[in-house]
Design a protein around this motif. Structure first.
Motif, PDB file in Angstrom:
ATOM      1  N   TRP A  17     131.976 109.176  15.878  1.00 13.97           N
ATOM      2  CA  TRP A  17     132.288 109.693  14.553  1.00 13.97           C
ATOM      3  C   TRP A  17     133.658 110.355  14.588  1.00 13.97           C
ATOM      4  O   TRP A  17     133.951 111.168  15.472  1.00 13.97           O
ATOM      5  CB  TRP A  17     131.223 110.703  14.114  1.00 13.97           C
ATOM      6  CG  TRP A  17     131.599 111.416  12.852  1.00 13.97           C
ATOM      7  CD1 TRP A  17     132.154 112.655  12.731  1.00 13.97           C
ATOM      8  CD2 TRP A  17     131.477 110.914  11.531  1.00 13.97           C
ATOM      9  NE1 TRP A  17     132.368 112.969  11.419  1.00 13.97           N
ATOM     10  CE2 TRP A  17     131.967 111.917  10.645  1.00 13.97           C
ATOM     11  CE3 TRP A  17     130.989 109.716  10.992  1.00 13.97           C
ATOM     12  CZ2 TRP A  17     131.985 111.749   9.266  1.00 13.97           C
ATOM     13  CZ3 TRP A  17     131.013 109.558   9.608  1.00 13.97           C
ATOM     14  CH2 TRP A  17     131.500 110.564   8.780  1.00 13.97           C
ATOM     15  N   VAL A  18     134.532 109.999  13.649  1.00 18.73           N
ATOM     16  CA  VAL A  18     135.874 110.556  13.573  1.00 18.73           C
ATOM     17  C   VAL A  18     135.988 111.368  12.289  1.00 18.73           C
ATOM     18  O   VAL A  18     135.808 110.836  11.190  1.00 18.73           O
ATOM     19  CB  VAL A  18     136.943 109.443  13.587  1.00 18.73           C
ATOM     20  CG1 VAL A  18     138.348 110.054  13.566  1.00 18.73           C
ATOM     21  CG2 VAL A  18     136.773 108.556  14.818  1.00 18.73           C
ATOM     22  N   ASN A  19     136.279 112.633  12.413  1.00 21.38           N
ATOM     23  CA  ASN A  19     136.366 113.493  11.237  1.00 21.38           C
ATOM     24  C   ASN A  19     137.536 113.112  10.326  1.00 21.38           C
ATOM     25  O   ASN A  19     137.443 113.208   9.107  1.00 21.38           O
ATOM     26  CB  ASN A  19     136.522 114.950  11.662  1.00 21.38           C
ATOM     27  CG  ASN A  19     135.210 115.530  12.170  1.00 21.38           C
ATOM     28  OD1 ASN A  19     134.145 115.105  11.737  1.00 21.38           O
ATOM     29  ND2 ASN A  19     135.297 116.479  13.079  1.00 21.38           N
ATOM     30  N   VAL A  22     141.072 106.892  11.205  1.00 23.69           N
ATOM     31  CA  VAL A  22     141.348 106.035  12.350  1.00 23.69           C
ATOM     32  C   VAL A  22     142.634 105.283  12.046  1.00 23.69           C
ATOM     33  O   VAL A  22     142.787 104.694  10.967  1.00 23.69           O
ATOM     34  CB  VAL A  22     140.201 105.038  12.607  1.00 23.69           C
ATOM     35  CG1 VAL A  22     140.649 103.931  13.552  1.00 23.69           C
ATOM     36  CG2 VAL A  22     138.996 105.750  13.184  1.00 23.69           C
ATOM     37  N   TYR A 144     133.879 102.976  15.812  1.00 21.99           N
ATOM     38  CA  TYR A 144     134.391 104.204  15.219  1.00 21.99           C
ATOM     39  C   TYR A 144     133.953 104.249  13.755  1.00 21.99           C
ATOM     40  O   TYR A 144     134.100 103.263  13.024  1.00 21.99           O
ATOM     41  CB  TYR A 144     135.918 104.247  15.288  1.00 21.99           C
ATOM     42  CG  TYR A 144     136.475 104.288  16.690  1.00 21.99           C
ATOM     43  CD1 TYR A 144     136.739 105.496  17.329  1.00 21.99           C
ATOM     44  CD2 TYR A 144     136.754 103.107  17.382  1.00 21.99           C
ATOM     45  CE1 TYR A 144     137.255 105.537  18.615  1.00 21.99           C
ATOM     46  CE2 TYR A 144     137.275 103.135  18.664  1.00 21.99           C
ATOM     47  CZ  TYR A 144     137.513 104.348  19.268  1.00 21.99           C
ATOM     48  OH  TYR A 144     138.039 104.381  20.545  1.00 21.99           O
ATOM     49  N   CYS A 146     134.423 106.340  10.194  1.00 19.85           N
ATOM     50  CA  CYS A 146     135.350 107.282   9.567  1.00 19.85           C
ATOM     51  C   CYS A 146     135.392 107.045   8.061  1.00 19.85           C
ATOM     52  O   CYS A 146     134.906 106.025   7.565  1.00 19.85           O
ATOM     53  CB  CYS A 146     136.746 107.124  10.162  1.00 19.85           C
ATOM     54  SG  CYS A 146     137.400 105.440  10.009  1.00 19.85           S
ATOM     55  N   GLN A 147     135.999 107.968   7.358  1.00 23.41           N
ATOM     56  CA  GLN A 147     136.139 107.831   5.914  1.00 23.41           C
ATOM     57  C   GLN A 147     137.478 107.231   5.502  1.00 23.41           C
ATOM     58  O   GLN A 147     137.627 106.780   4.377  1.00 23.41           O
ATOM     59  CB  GLN A 147     135.974 109.204   5.241  1.00 23.41           C
ATOM     60  CG  GLN A 147     134.545 109.736   5.275  1.00 23.41           C
ATOM     61  CD  GLN A 147     134.410 111.031   4.497  1.00 23.41           C
ATOM     62  OE1 GLN A 147     135.212 111.943   4.663  1.00 23.41           O
ATOM     63  NE2 GLN A 147     133.403 111.110   3.646  1.00 23.41           N
ATOM     64  N   GLN A 429     130.238 117.399   7.173  1.00 22.08           N
ATOM     65  CA  GLN A 429     130.136 115.970   7.377  1.00 22.08           C
ATOM     66  C   GLN A 429     128.686 115.557   7.620  1.00 22.08           C
ATOM     67  O   GLN A 429     127.951 116.207   8.364  1.00 22.08           O
ATOM     68  CB  GLN A 429     130.991 115.545   8.585  1.00 22.08           C
ATOM     69  CG  GLN A 429     132.474 115.760   8.370  1.00 22.08           C
ATOM     70  CD  GLN A 429     132.999 114.872   7.249  1.00 22.08           C
ATOM     71  OE1 GLN A 429     132.601 113.728   7.143  1.00 22.08           O
ATOM     72  NE2 GLN A 429     133.869 115.406   6.425  1.00 22.08           N
TER      73      GLN A 429
END
Length: 441
Positions: A17-19, A22, A144, A146-147, A429
């Motif tokens: 999970w990437v806050n 990417v 990955y 991400c939003q 999140q």
């Protein structure tokens, strides 16, 4: 710090999970976006398929390469070139500048990870980016989540290899310009350079400097301008004139000055397009050639200009005018293209079609009805082609070199910063529950 743990999902794929966003690509565009985000304290992950930053510059450019434009038009945001650098930095100097840039902003990409697919999950409103490790014998996949996704793979991700009759039967060496380093090993040999853009001209000049016998294929019309006019950068002069004059008039002035300095290129077998150099660049993205000595070698006969190719034989090439040339090797200065259509998927309804590149067919997971067009460039023209929907961004697809990439990076980082302040810092999140994910920040 970004780190993996040993946890995986049930399919053996690591899930991360990437806050923040990417960023795909650690070339100048990806580095510029990263630096701008870093200054705002926004976390991100940079994915790079190679083992170094700016792999195109480090591994796929010829030794004599210099920046074609003055350094002030090529610097990335937040850090100018060192004052001691010349007006046109060398390849080595530019790589050093990029390495120092990455170090200054503490940019640490995930190297040796090739993106297989990037798909927007409409149900979860998240991007899922799947990569495969390019090192080792074991296939290691990482997903990955991400939003926001920043596509920074650039305009020159892949070399274009055209289909030419008989090329596979040619017995000599055939390489793309991205694999050409120096003309040293071609001394005394007859080399056919296919293409007359900046790369074709410079490769031909380099071959001539190493006492090879280059013949350059000029199939279509091209503008050739001096790199400098009366001691001033041609590009700089054009930018200055456009502040006061219409584009068509600036083109007229540039062509008059080019004729005064370089003479008639048509007499050398190089026809000019009907559109002016700046109009052609704006409408079709075709960059004019900035001459650094190739025309003089063409006049002296050290570089031969030949028309289009009809077909190759085992040790020769037949031209469209009926002539036949005996040659030892071929350099394909046939340009580059975006690789975005190979991996980006932005629609639930996939557009499944066969793409043929370099003689190999690949599955296209790309929906051309969305932000990117079929050629892998944003559909929206400059200067608004940097932002799509669903948190999708594009950096470095302006056809305006490093200056365009820097402009994109600043706009993207400002937009992400706004979203970050309004949403990401205010809401907790929600990590998807159907996978066990590792929080990276």
């Amino acid at each position: 710090m970004f780190s993996f743990s040993g946890q995986t999902d049930f399919g053996g794929r690591r899930c991360v999970w990437v806050n923040g966003p990417v960023i795909v690509g650690a070339g100048p565009s990806g580095l510029a976006v990263s630096a701008c985000l870093k200054e705002q304290g926004i976390p991100f992950v940079v994915i790079e398929r190679s083992d170094c930053i700016a792999s195109l510059w480090q591994k796929h450019t010829y030794d004599r390469l210099k920046l074609h434009l003055p350094k002030k038009f090529c610097q990335l945001p937040k850090q100018p070139f060192p004052e001691e650098y010349p007006e046109y930095p060398t390849k080595k100097q530019f790589i050093s500048y990029l390495e120092n840039y990455a170090q200054k902003f503490d940019i640490k990409p995930q190297f040796n990870e090739c993106v297989q697919s990037a798909k927007y999950d409409e149900a979860c409103h998240l991007w899922r980016v799947i990569t495969v490790s390019t090192t080792g014998l074991v296939r290691l996949e990482t997903e990955y989540i991400c939003q926001m996704l920043v596509v920074a793979t650039g305009e020159n991700a892949e070399g274009v290899v055209p289909e030419i009759e008989g090329l596979k039967e040619f017995s000599g060496e055939v390489i793309h310009a991205k694999h050409y380093k120096s003309g040293e090993k071609h001394k005394g040999k007859k080399v056919l350079v296919v293409g007359c853009g900046n790369s074709g001209m410079e490769v031909s000049l380099d071959l001539s400097n190493h006492n090879a016998k280059p013949a350059m294929v000029v199939r279509s019309s091209v503008h050739v301008l001096p790199r400098e006019i009366f001691g001033k950068s041609t590009f700089d002069l054009a930018m200055m004139l456009m502040k006061w004059l219409p584009l068509w008039l600036v083109d007229k002035l540039l062509l008059i000055l080019a004729w005064f300095i370089l003479g008639s290129t048509q007499k050398l077998g190089i026809k000019r397009p009907s559109l002016g150099p700046l109009q052609l660049k704006n409408h079709h993205g075709k960059t004019p050639v900035l001459d650094i000595g190739a025309l003089e070698r063409i006049r002296s006969g050290d570089i031969t200009v030949v028309p289009g190719i009809k077909r190759f034989n085992s040790n020769s090439v037949e031209l469209v005018n009926g002539d036949t040339l005996n040659i030892d090797s071929v350099v394909l200065a046939t340009g580059y293209c975006s690789n975005v259509p190979y991996w980006l998927q932005v629609s639930k309804k996939d557009s499944i079609s066969a793409l043929f590149f370099g003689g190999k067919s690949k599955l296209n997971l790309f929906s051309e009805t969305e932000f990117f067009a079929k050629n892998g460039f944003p559909k929206t023209p400059f200067p608004n082609g940097w932002k799509g929907k669903c948190g999708l961004y594009a950096a470095g697809f302006t056809r305006r070199g490093l200056a365009g990439a820097s402009a994109d990076a600043m706009k993207i980082s400002q937009d992400i910063g706004k979203v970050w302040k309004e949403e990401l810092n205010q809401k907790k999140q929600k990590v998807p529950t159907h996978r066990r994910c590792i929080s990276t920040f």
